[in-house]
Structure formats: structure tokens, C-alpha cells
Enzyme design. Structure first.
Site, mmCIF file in Angstrom:
data_model
loop_
_atom_site.group_PDB
_atom_site.id
_atom_site.type_symbol
_atom_site.label_atom_id
_atom_site.label_comp_id
_atom_site.label_asym_id
_atom_site.label_seq_id
_atom_site.Cartn_x
_atom_site.Cartn_y
_atom_site.Cartn_z
ATOM 1 N N ARG A 67 1.087 -1.262 0.068
ATOM 2 C CA ARG A 67 0.114 0.048 0.064
ATOM 3 C C ARG A 67 1.083 1.359 -0.057
ATOM 4 O O ARG A 67 1.977 1.373 1.025
ATOM 5 C CB ARG A 67 -0.869 0.041 1.226
ATOM 6 N N HIS A 155 -7.292 7.063 0.212
ATOM 7 C CA HIS A 155 -7.906 5.784 0.756
ATOM 8 C C HIS A 155 -8.572 5.363 -0.211
ATOM 9 O O HIS A 155 -9.416 4.535 -0.148
ATOM 10 C CB HIS A 155 -9.081 6.390 1.804
#
Length: 351
Positions: A67, A155
Site C-alpha cells: 500500500r 484511501h
């Protein structure tokens, strides 16, 4: 520690690395997305020890997915090489809490698993579908062109998974979805047919909603005033990133503690809750406006998943928007990262 390097990646295990601002989440996902091993390191100092210990007891891995909060102009996940890593390092000033940690994770894996390919999965990439009118700041054109000033959104990995799962649960593929990722960091996304239309975060992850320690939206004139009043740039950045939000309003950034204090009659905590809910409802209505209506509202993230009282209050305040399905979806960025990692490496193998 076993490592396999050949064969169709879609059929093999992926190590998912999620380096937060202070923590490290590790997981090995099998071909059917079963979690074969997992570990959460609360305090990670960017050393390779926890990774080595985890891999020593974990199943063999064939690929690694990371990520990465900021991918700049990237519209999809990318296979990491020296050039990509250098590009990511140049974006550090735009996500100073998270980008250095992701780079540390990439470097740690490179040291421990030098023969395994790594893929960067970006939170920003999901929002690359936003239209120009949603990404463009009303700033001087020479500024925008010189520094590529625009709204990126964040996000994205969480919003992508939560919205897709909510649409599946609703049985409505054309549903207009507002996804609420509410955790220490918080943002909303307006999503239609799997594409991001709008979001609350902007050029950096500091914009939008009230968060645990981050301010969210603030009048830019106020910030200029504070600088003219004698606050240094470092003091301003530290205050906005680490001492604002719920922490600035109540003394703690943990929503559970804020709610307990409010129930005990603490006036600062009660105000913090009112501010948080006010801004959240305001922003959800704005996302619905960007979609031309709302069919599905989905909550995810630590606060979104576990604070039922918050969800009830938000639902009551937004009744004027009309009927909508409301879902709570467990945050599963790991599934999103594993899927995107396999897709990138399968493409590479077929090219």
C-alpha cells in the site's frame, strides 16, 4: 523461509505490506484470498527484524504488494523498479506521514526477499477517474501548471473494496454509492459504477473531514494569518497533522475515548463529537450532490465499523436525502492490494 518465483501469479501467494505512520501490517494471501498468515506490528522502526520473523513462519510467497498512499499521476498499480521508487520518493512532501514508511517497507522487502517482484498499489490511483471539475483548484494557472496542483484523493484502496462489496450486497450494480472510510484518517468518496466521481481529501491527506489528529478543511486565510502572527512553517505543519482534529478539540484522537468522555459530561468531548458529526453529514450530502443522489451509504474503517451510535446519528440527520441502503463493510485493503498485485504481474508475464 521459502520463495517461489515462477508460474502464474494469480495462482500463488501474495505478501501484502501495509506500512502505516507508525505500524506495520503484514499478511500472506493465498490464491483464493484466504489469509494464510498475518501479523500487526504496533510500533515499527523500519528495521527488517519483524519482516524476517514473520516470513520465517509464513508460507512461501511469490509476489509482494505494498500500500502506497501517494502515486502522483499513476492511474494503476505499478511494478516497482529503481525509477518507480525514485518517483515515489519525490512525492514524500505530499504525504509526509505515510510515504516514507511505504518506501521503508519496499526497501525492507527488497533486502529480505531480493528475488521477489514488488508492486506498488496506490491510494490515489482509484480517484484518477474524477472529472476535471472535481480535481481542479481555482488557483492561478501558472501555479497549477508549475507544481501540478490538483485534488488527488486518498484511501482509494479502501473505498474501492468497500463500495464494490456494498454494491454486491445491495444487488444494484448501477447504485450511486457514498463510501465513508472513518478511522484515524478519514475521507469520503462518491462512486458510480466502480468509478470515483468525487472525494473529500485533496492535494494531500490533510483535507476534508475532521480526523483523529488532522484538522481537515480549514480556511486558507486562517493559515496565512497564523503564519503572519508568528507561527513557523514547521509549527503549522505539526499542529495541523498531529495536534488538531479530535485531539485538538478534546485532548484525545481516539473516538472511543472521546465518546466515553462525552458520556461522562466532558464539554470538550461533547463539542468534538458535534463538530465531527456536523462535518461528516455535511460532506456526505456534498458527495450525494456530486452523484445526483444516493442509493447506498457504506461505512468502513475502525470508527465506521465499530461506532454504531455514530452511524445511527448520521442516518437520522441524512433522512432528508431519501431512502438508501446502509451497509457496514470490514476494511480489507489487503484483498484489494493482492488482487491488483496479481493483475500487474500477470500482465507482465503475458507481455
Amino acid at each position: 523461509m521459502a520463495v517461489t518465483l515462477s508460474g502464474n501469479v494469480a495462482k500463488r501467494n501474495v505478501l501484502v505490506v501495509n506500512a502505516g505512520s507508525s505500524s506495520l501490517k503484514l499478511g500472506v494471501l493465498g490464491p483464493d484470498d484466504t489469509v494464510l498468515a498475518a501479523r500487526h506490528v504496533e510500533r515499527w522502526d523500519a528495521d527488517t527484524g519483524p519482516l524476517r520473523d514473520f516470513l520465517a513462519a509464513a508460507p512461501a510467497v511469490d509476489a509482494v504488494g505494498h500500500r502506497v498512499v501517494h502515486g502522483g499521476a499513476a492511474t494503476s498499480a505499478l511494478l516497482i523498479d529503481d525509477h518507480v521508487r525514485a518517483d515515489l520518493e519525490r512525492l514524500t512532501s505530499l504525504a509526509p506521514l505515510h510515504q516514507p514508511r511505504a518506501l521503508a517497507g519496499i526497501d525492507a522487502v527488497g533486502e529480505v526477499l531480493p528475488g521477489v517482484r514488488q508492486v506498488a498499489c496506490f491510494d490515489t490511483a482509484f480517484h484518477a477517474t474524477m472529472p476535471p471539475h472535481a480535481t481542479t483548484y481555482a488557483l492561478p494557472s501558472q501555479w497549477r501548471q508549475k507544481w501540478d496542483l490538483r485534488r488527488y484523493g486518498f484511501h482509494g484502496l479502501s473505498h474501492a473494496y468497500a463500495s464494490r462489496r456494498a454494491v454486491e450486497l445491495a444487488g444494484a450494480p448501477d447504485a450511486r454509492v457514498v463510501s465513508c472510510h472513518l478511522g484515524a484518517g478519514a475521507s469520503l468518496a462518491a462512486i458510480h459504477k466502480g468509478r470515483s466521481v468525487d472525494t473529500t481529501m485533496g492535494f494531500t491527506p490533510l483535507a476534508g473531514l475532521v480526523m483523529a489528529t488532522r484538522s481537515g478543511d480549514v480556511d486558507p486565510g486562517l493559515l496565512v494569518w497564523l503564519l503572519r502572527a508568528g507561527l513557523s512553517l514547521d509549527e503549522l505543519e505539526d499542529g495541523l497533522e498531529h495536534h488538531s482534529g479530535l485531539a485538538g478539540l478534546s485532548g484525545t484522537g481516539d473516538m472511543r475515548d472521546v465518546r466515553r468522555a462525552a458520556e461522562a459530561g466532558d464539554e470538550r468531548a461533547m463539542l468534538a463529537l458535534r463538530v465531527y458529526v456536523h462535518r461528516l453529514c455535511q460532506a456526505i450530502a456534498a458527495m450525494a450532490a456530486s452523484l445526483g443522489g444516493i442509493d447506498v451509504l457504506v461505512f468502513t474503517g475502525g470508527v465506521g465499523e465499530h461506532d454504531a451510535e455514530l452511524r445511527t446519528e448520521v442516518g437520522a440527520r441524512l433522512a432528508f436525502l431519501g431512502a438508501m441502503d446502509v451497509f457496514v463493510v470490514e476494511a480489507r485493503e489487503d484483498l484489494e492490494i493482492a488482487g491488483r498485485t496479481r493483475a500487474v504481474l500477470d500482465f507482465e508475464e503475458c507481455s
